[in-house]
Design a protein around this motif. Sequence first.
Motif, mmCIF file in Angstrom:
data_model
loop_
_atom_site.group_PDB
_atom_site.id
_atom_site.type_symbol
_atom_site.label_atom_id
_atom_site.label_comp_id
_atom_site.label_asym_id
_atom_site.label_seq_id
_atom_site.Cartn_x
_atom_site.Cartn_y
_atom_site.Cartn_z
ATOM 1 N N SER A 191 0.516 5.051 1.558
ATOM 2 C CA SER A 191 -0.247 5.834 2.530
ATOM 3 C C SER A 191 -0.692 7.154 1.933
ATOM 4 O O SER A 191 -1.690 7.740 2.343
ATOM 5 C CB SER A 191 0.593 6.105 3.784
ATOM 6 N N ARG B 49 0.814 -1.225 0.000
ATOM 7 C CA ARG B 49 0.000 0.000 0.000
ATOM 8 C C ARG B 49 0.844 1.271 0.000
ATOM 9 O O ARG B 49 1.957 1.301 0.522
ATOM 10 C CB ARG B 49 -0.910 0.032 1.237
ATOM 11 N N TRP C 117 -2.389 4.516 7.393
ATOM 12 C CA TRP C 117 -2.798 3.130 7.552
ATOM 13 C C TRP C 117 -2.381 2.631 8.927
ATOM 14 O O TRP C 117 -1.238 2.829 9.350
ATOM 15 C CB TRP C 117 -2.155 2.231 6.496
ATOM 16 N N GLN D 94 -7.729 2.354 7.510
ATOM 17 C CA GLN D 94 -7.309 3.748 7.369
ATOM 18 C C GLN D 94 -7.898 4.603 8.478
ATOM 19 O O GLN D 94 -9.082 4.487 8.804
ATOM 20 C CB GLN D 94 -7.733 4.324 6.016
#
Length: 384
Positions: free
Chosen positions: A232, A230, A250, A264
């Motif tokens: 952020s 991921r 996150w 989140q």
Amino acid sequence: MRILHTSDWHIGRTFHGVDLLADQESVLAEIAGIVSREQVDAVVLAGDVYDRSVPGAEAVRACNRALVALREAGARIIATSGNHDSPARLGAGADFAAAGGLHLFTTVAGVGHPVVLEDAHGPVRFYGVPYLEPDVCRRELGVPAARTHEEVLAAAMELVRADLAAAAGDGGTRSVVLAHAFVVGGDPTGSERTISVGGVETVPAAAFEGVDYAALGHLHSPQAIRPWLRYSGSPLPYSFGERSDAKGVWIVDLGADGLESVRQVPLTSVRGLSRLTGTLQELLEGEQYAEAEQDYVSAILVDERRPQDPMRRLRERFPHTVHLEWERPGGNPELRYRERVRGRDDAQIIRSFIDDVRGEPTDDEMALVAQALSAATAEAEGER
């Protein structure tokens, strides 16, 4: 273990010339509050801590205050350098900082040497992969023929996997990688600086396989490439293309067997961003624009004639207007200059120019133009 993933602070950045330092300090203080409230064990900061390789004194002080607040909130901090950072400057005093709970990964030599933190289930190994410029780091990574980001990142991840394999022989371990890179499938916002210098800048998601969580930096919108991979995103919007982003951090929970959950936590918008389109009078008087009065505003004026002093007048209602364009209805045909002047004499071209930038010239003004053209023609004839 609970981890907070953030990146792309860009401390010291301006927004269309507006100093954002106060906004940045506000949102970084909010992140420290989240660390305390969520009982976060480790904060991972995936590059672009600063906006410049040589940050100003105020930016450095703001960064120090933010890092101290995170540490006082109870978290260890692991950070990498991004393409905006100077690895040497950000990493200065790294060994000393580590004793206080701030672990900085800014060199190729540090890639395969993790920070190991413990929780009730055992060790978690944190690996930092700083921004890797192929021409600079390929020899140190043992791939002298490498030309792309994919090739040098693959070599860096081999160092990570080699260390993980050695750790597995001691009973296994969970792992987190921080990396500053452009992964295929990610959506840029336009406010990121390109990291391509004569080669392909993207890397495949598969390059990061084999770890429990990969915390990415570089792209400014929060997004999940894979559940365990991921971005952020930046804590603040740095372009009007990010005005609809849900900025946040996150919260990553690792259990005994690896990744358990990611969620989140939103960040408060310090100041909204609005793009407004209309005539100057519509923007100044329209009730529908009231909610944008305290936002950063990008205005597109569609008046038939270019308004006089539009920025000053807009700022009377929208004091944080930072960008202004004028688009004459019909798609700005005046920009097709060659078409506009074809078949016109000099006086007609000058009249049209004055009309565009100020308004219709008077007869007296055009008489002066005619005199000037006549004098210029006579002078040119005399030089032949």
